[in-house]
Write a protein that holds these residues in place. Structure first.
Motif, PDB file in Angstrom:
ATOM      1  N   MET A   1       0.842  -1.176   0.000  1.00  0.00           N
ATOM      2  CA  MET A   1       0.000   0.000   0.000  1.00  0.00           C
ATOM      3  C   MET A   1       0.886   1.238   0.000  1.00  0.00           C
ATOM      4  O   MET A   1       1.898   1.272   0.677  1.00  0.00           O
ATOM      5  N   ILE A   2       0.499   2.225  -0.780  1.00  0.00           N
ATOM      6  CA  ILE A   2       1.189   3.502  -0.824  1.00  0.00           C
ATOM      7  C   ILE A   2       0.212   4.587  -0.404  1.00  0.00           C
ATOM      8  O   ILE A   2      -0.921   4.638  -0.899  1.00  0.00           O
ATOM      9  N   ARG A   3       0.632   5.422   0.515  1.00  0.00           N
ATOM     10  CA  ARG A   3      -0.142   6.591   0.937  1.00  0.00           C
ATOM     11  C   ARG A   3       0.482   7.807   0.271  1.00  0.00           C
ATOM     12  O   ARG A   3       1.612   8.178   0.568  1.00  0.00           O
ATOM     13  N   HIS A   4      -0.230   8.387  -0.676  1.00  0.00           N
ATOM     14  CA  HIS A   4       0.225   9.564  -1.424  1.00  0.00           C
ATOM     15  C   HIS A   4      -0.395  10.803  -0.790  1.00  0.00           C
ATOM     16  O   HIS A   4      -1.617  10.888  -0.654  1.00  0.00           O
ATOM     17  N   THR A   5       0.445  11.736  -0.376  1.00  0.00           N
ATOM     18  CA  THR A   5      -0.012  12.953   0.278  1.00  0.00           C
ATOM     19  C   THR A   5       0.681  14.152  -0.346  1.00  0.00           C
ATOM     20  O   THR A   5       1.881  14.104  -0.615  1.00  0.00           O
ATOM     21  N   VAL A   6      -0.077  15.204  -0.582  1.00  0.00           N
ATOM     22  CA  VAL A   6       0.505  16.484  -0.974  1.00  0.00           C
ATOM     23  C   VAL A   6      -0.020  17.539  -0.010  1.00  0.00           C
ATOM     24  O   VAL A   6      -1.207  17.557   0.326  1.00  0.00           O
ATOM     25  N   VAL A   7       0.887  18.369   0.471  1.00  0.00           N
ATOM     26  CA  VAL A   7       0.517  19.542   1.256  1.00  0.00           C
ATOM     27  C   VAL A   7       0.820  20.743   0.383  1.00  0.00           C
ATOM     28  O   VAL A   7       1.813  20.746  -0.356  1.00  0.00           O
ATOM     29  N   PHE A   8      -0.048  21.756   0.442  1.00  0.00           N
ATOM     30  CA  PHE A   8       0.103  22.844  -0.510  1.00  0.00           C
ATOM     31  C   PHE A   8      -0.607  24.106  -0.038  1.00  0.00           C
ATOM     32  O   PHE A   8      -1.447  24.076   0.862  1.00  0.00           O
ATOM     33  N   SER A   9      -0.253  25.196  -0.689  1.00  0.00           N
ATOM     34  CA  SER A   9      -0.938  26.473  -0.536  1.00  0.00           C
ATOM     35  C   SER A   9      -1.303  26.971  -1.924  1.00  0.00           C
ATOM     36  O   SER A   9      -0.546  26.779  -2.884  1.00  0.00           O
ATOM     37  N   LEU A  10      -2.444  27.607  -1.995  1.00  0.00           N
ATOM     38  CA  LEU A  10      -2.940  28.123  -3.261  1.00  0.00           C
ATOM     39  C   LEU A  10      -2.549  29.589  -3.460  1.00  0.00           C
ATOM     40  O   LEU A  10      -2.278  30.304  -2.503  1.00  0.00           O
ATOM     41  N   LYS A  11      -2.577  30.016  -4.698  1.00  0.00           N
ATOM     42  CA  LYS A  11      -2.355  31.420  -5.036  1.00  0.00           C
ATOM     43  C   LYS A  11      -3.577  32.267  -4.693  1.00  0.00           C
ATOM     44  O   LYS A  11      -3.478  33.478  -4.588  1.00  0.00           O
ATOM     45  N   HIS A  12      -4.718  31.641  -4.513  1.00  0.00           N
ATOM     46  CA  HIS A  12      -5.975  32.337  -4.250  1.00  0.00           C
ATOM     47  C   HIS A  12      -6.071  32.793  -2.798  1.00  0.00           C
ATOM     48  O   HIS A  12      -5.520  32.161  -1.899  1.00  0.00           O
ATOM     49  N   ALA A  13      -6.822  33.837  -2.577  1.00  0.00           N
ATOM     50  CA  ALA A  13      -7.070  34.328  -1.225  1.00  0.00           C
ATOM     51  C   ALA A  13      -7.884  33.305  -0.433  1.00  0.00           C
ATOM     52  O   ALA A  13      -8.755  32.626  -0.982  1.00  0.00           O
ATOM     53  N   ALA A  14      -7.578  33.210   0.855  1.00  0.00           N
ATOM     54  CA  ALA A  14      -8.326  32.312   1.738  1.00  0.00           C
ATOM     55  C   ALA A  14      -9.801  32.695   1.735  1.00  0.00           C
ATOM     56  O   ALA A  14     -10.157  33.870   1.841  1.00  0.00           O
ATOM     57  N   GLY A  15     -10.654  31.702   1.578  1.00  0.00           N
ATOM     58  CA  GLY A  15     -12.091  31.921   1.585  1.00  0.00           C
ATOM     59  C   GLY A  15     -12.661  32.445   0.280  1.00  0.00           C
ATOM     60  O   GLY A  15     -13.868  32.698   0.199  1.00  0.00           O
ATOM     61  N   MET A  56      -4.400  10.116  -0.405  1.00  0.00           N
ATOM     62  CA  MET A  56      -5.116   8.975  -0.978  1.00  0.00           C
ATOM     63  C   MET A  56      -4.232   7.750  -0.864  1.00  0.00           C
ATOM     64  O   MET A  56      -3.016   7.868  -0.708  1.00  0.00           O
ATOM     65  N   ASN A  57      -4.849   6.597  -0.942  1.00  0.00           N
ATOM     66  CA  ASN A  57      -4.124   5.332  -0.883  1.00  0.00           C
ATOM     67  C   ASN A  57      -4.170   4.627  -2.231  1.00  0.00           C
ATOM     68  O   ASN A  57      -5.142   4.769  -2.979  1.00  0.00           O
ATOM     69  N   PHE A  58      -3.131   3.843  -2.476  1.00  0.00           N
ATOM     70  CA  PHE A  58      -3.058   2.967  -3.647  1.00  0.00           C
ATOM     71  C   PHE A  58      -2.641   1.598  -3.163  1.00  0.00           C
ATOM     72  O   PHE A  58      -1.777   1.467  -2.294  1.00  0.00           O
ATOM     73  N   VAL A  59      -3.225   0.567  -3.745  1.00  0.00           N
ATOM     74  CA  VAL A  59      -2.958  -0.796  -3.309  1.00  0.00           C
ATOM     75  C   VAL A  59      -1.492  -1.178  -3.523  1.00  0.00           C
ATOM     76  O   VAL A  59      -0.928  -1.939  -2.749  1.00  0.00           O
ATOM     77  N   ASP A  60      -0.873  -0.636  -4.574  1.00  0.00           N
ATOM     78  CA  ASP A  60       0.530  -0.965  -4.852  1.00  0.00           C
ATOM     79  C   ASP A  60       1.134   0.087  -5.781  1.00  0.00           C
ATOM     80  O   ASP A  60       0.448   1.025  -6.214  1.00  0.00           O
ATOM     81  N   ALA A  61       2.416  -0.066  -6.078  1.00  0.00           N
ATOM     82  CA  ALA A  61       3.134   0.887  -6.926  1.00  0.00           C
ATOM     83  C   ALA A  61       2.554   0.946  -8.339  1.00  0.00           C
ATOM     84  O   ALA A  61       2.545   2.010  -8.966  1.00  0.00           O
ATOM     85  N   ALA A  62       2.055  -0.166  -8.838  1.00  0.00           N
ATOM     86  CA  ALA A  62       1.466  -0.178 -10.178  1.00  0.00           C
ATOM     87  C   ALA A  62       0.204   0.688 -10.222  1.00  0.00           C
ATOM     88  O   ALA A  62      -0.006   1.440 -11.184  1.00  0.00           O
ATOM     89  N   ALA A  63      -0.639   0.596  -9.207  1.00  0.00           N
ATOM     90  CA  ALA A  63      -1.850   1.422  -9.154  1.00  0.00           C
ATOM     91  C   ALA A  63      -1.486   2.902  -9.061  1.00  0.00           C
ATOM     92  O   ALA A  63      -2.126   3.748  -9.706  1.00  0.00           O
ATOM     93  N   TYR A  64      -0.456   3.211  -8.296  1.00  0.00           N
ATOM     94  CA  TYR A  64       0.003   4.596  -8.178  1.00  0.00           C
ATOM     95  C   TYR A  64       0.543   5.100  -9.516  1.00  0.00           C
ATOM     96  O   TYR A  64       0.248   6.228  -9.933  1.00  0.00           O
TER      97      TYR A  64
END
Length: 96
Positions: A1-15, A56-64
């Motif tokens: 299983m692979i847990r893919h995570t991205v943390v980010f900030s947008l160029k848009h104003a909050a709200g 999100m999760n993926f069952v394996d590297a191939a699914a990712y």
């Protein structure tokens, strides 16, 4: 299983309507085959200056790999992510 995570900030104003549209439209990533347990989260800690995360999760590297190459993912990155995300960090984990 692979847990893919991205943390980010947008160029848009909050709200802003643009922020809301980006987050709403990104939900389509959950419908790409192989994606499991898709989550969107908002940062609440002052210890980090990234505003959001997708995970999100993926069952394996191939699914990712299939997800990364899927036309919907490629299009979202090209048409929304690149123009609208100010900065990000990607983290991919497998169980120990």
């Amino acid at each position: 299983m692979i847990r893919h995570t991205v943390v980010f900030s947008l160029k848009h104003a909050a709200g802003s309507p643009e922020e809301a549209a980006f987050l709403r439209d990104a939900r389509m990533l959950a419908s790409i085959p192989g994606v499991e347990d898709f989550e969107q989260r908002r940062q609440v800690s002052p210890k980090s200056d990234y505003a959001f995360s997708f995970a999100m999760n993926f069952v394996d590297a191939a699914a990712y790999a299939r997800y990364n190459g899927h036309a919907d993912h490629v299009g979202f990155v090209r048409d929304r992510w690149v123009p609208e995300v100010e900065r990000f960090m990607e983290l991919d984990y497998a169980p120990l």
